[in-house]
Design an enzyme around this catalytic site. Structure first.
Site, PDB file in Angstrom:
ATOM      1  N   ARG A  85     -12.821 -14.953  32.601  1.00 50.92           N
ATOM      2  CA  ARG A  85     -14.097 -15.390  33.182  1.00 50.92           C
ATOM      3  C   ARG A  85     -15.167 -15.641  32.110  1.00 50.92           C
ATOM      4  O   ARG A  85     -15.851 -16.655  32.123  1.00 50.92           O
ATOM      5  CB  ARG A  85     -14.600 -14.345  34.169  1.00 50.92           C
ATOM      6  CG  ARG A  85     -13.680 -14.107  35.353  1.00 50.92           C
ATOM      7  CD  ARG A  85     -13.595 -15.301  36.256  1.00 50.92           C
ATOM      8  NE  ARG A  85     -12.701 -15.052  37.385  1.00 50.92           N
ATOM      9  CZ  ARG A  85     -12.346 -15.980  38.256  1.00 50.92           C
ATOM     10  NH1 ARG A  85     -12.793 -17.209  38.125  1.00 50.92           N
ATOM     11  NH2 ARG A  85     -11.526 -15.674  39.245  1.00 50.92           N
ATOM     12  N   ASP A 120     -26.938 -11.261  48.143  1.00 52.22           N
ATOM     13  CA  ASP A 120     -25.857 -11.037  47.194  1.00 52.22           C
ATOM     14  C   ASP A 120     -26.423 -11.214  45.796  1.00 52.22           C
ATOM     15  O   ASP A 120     -27.398 -11.955  45.594  1.00 52.22           O
ATOM     16  CB  ASP A 120     -24.705 -12.021  47.428  1.00 52.22           C
ATOM     17  CG  ASP A 120     -23.381 -11.499  46.882  1.00 52.22           C
ATOM     18  OD1 ASP A 120     -22.548 -11.037  47.691  1.00 52.22           O
ATOM     19  OD2 ASP A 120     -23.168 -11.535  45.654  1.00 52.22           O
TER      20      ASP A 120
END
Length: 294
Positions: A61, A162
């Site tokens: 990532r 979020d």
């Protein structure tokens, strides 16, 4: 973070080594010291606890971020982050290390309980989805409101938050692959989704009557101040607490309590147990909690 949180953080290896010395090729340099810094920084920033074995995906990532900046060493990337505490890159760093495993009406037993809880409510219903991810959970809540409250649902609101801003952008768009939507029953599909055609073939969009009930906001559960106000009939905090240590879980639960109505319900994930973490809540049923009586 509800929910945190379809990607799983899997860990990264030191460049050229894995385990007891087997060699694999890496074009970027990640040392054990770098990985330790990454674990510390994501814990400080988002409360996420990265286990030692979660290394391969961390490399995968964050390697994208290094290549984006033309860097070859993780140490250089991390030093740049630490020199600029308010840099936009922190958002990309955090987004890369959050998990977004979700689905419509996941843990389905919660939604009939929610329906029973709100059915007789006369005041506008307010629900907080604290780990909204890409939107499936808050939209499932909104569908339940419409099915249960009828015309009264127009006054209801779902606050969906979020930490992952990329996930929130997908949630706001409300567009999903049709194969994901087909898992729902035909009545819900026809009522709550628009089928894509032409260049949108294979996609389905949430209908406006559903999306109008949901407000998406970025929010870090570790932030000293939350840009939301109670009081909520229910809070969904599912499958996000597992990424925090017990101390962080306890702090978050204590902050939930004053934001809930006296009869409010807290919904947890299937692998989460709050009974031994906080005395603010008491177990009502399978991963469902009420406020504890004072």
């Amino acid at each position: 973070m509800g929910g945190v949180l379809s990607r799983h953080i899997e860990g990264a290896v030191e460049a050229g080594q894995w385990g007891s010395g087997s060699q694999i090729e890496r074009d970027l340099i990640l040392t054990d010291a770098d990985f330790t810094r990454i674990r510390e920084l994501i814990y400080q920033r988002a409360g996420i606890v990265l286990a030692e074995h979660k290394r391969e995906m961390v490399y995968s990532r964050l390697a994208k971020r290094l290549r984006h900046h033309g860097l070859t060493r993780f140490s250089d990337y991390l030093s740049r982050l630490e020199r600029q505490p308010d840099a936009k890159e922190w958002e990309a760093f955090t987004n890369a290390l959050t998990t977004n495993l979700t689905a419509f009406f996941r843990e389905a037993h919660h939604f009939p309980l929610l329906a029973d809880h709100i059915r007789e409510k006369r005041d506008p219903v307010r629900i907080w989805c604290a780990a909204a991810s890409t939107g499936e959970e808050p939209y499932s809540i909104a569908m339940t409101l419409l099915e249960t409250l009828g015309s009264r649902a127009a006054q209801a609101r779902v606050i969906a938050t979020d930490i992952d801003t990329d996930a929130l952008n997908k949630a706001r768009a409300g567009v999903y692959p049709q194969e994901q939507v087909r898992k729902l029953d035909d009545v819900r599909v026809k009522r709550f989704f628009q089928k894509g055609t032409g260049r949108h073939d294979g996609l389905a969009r949430i209908r406006p009557e559903v999306s109008s009930l949901v407000e998406f906001l970025p929010l870090n559960l570790l932030a000293p101040q939350w840009a939301i106000k109670g009081s909520f009939d229910a809070i969904f905090c599912r499958n996000i607490m597992i990424y925090f240590d017990k101390e962080t879980q306890s702090k978050i639960l204590r902050r939930f309590a004053p934001l809930m109505k006296p009869d409010g319900i807290l919904f947890a994930g299937h692998s989460e147990n709050f009974s031994y973490i906080s005395d603010a809540f008491k177990l009502r049923g399978q991963t469902v909690y009420n406020l504890a009586k004072k």
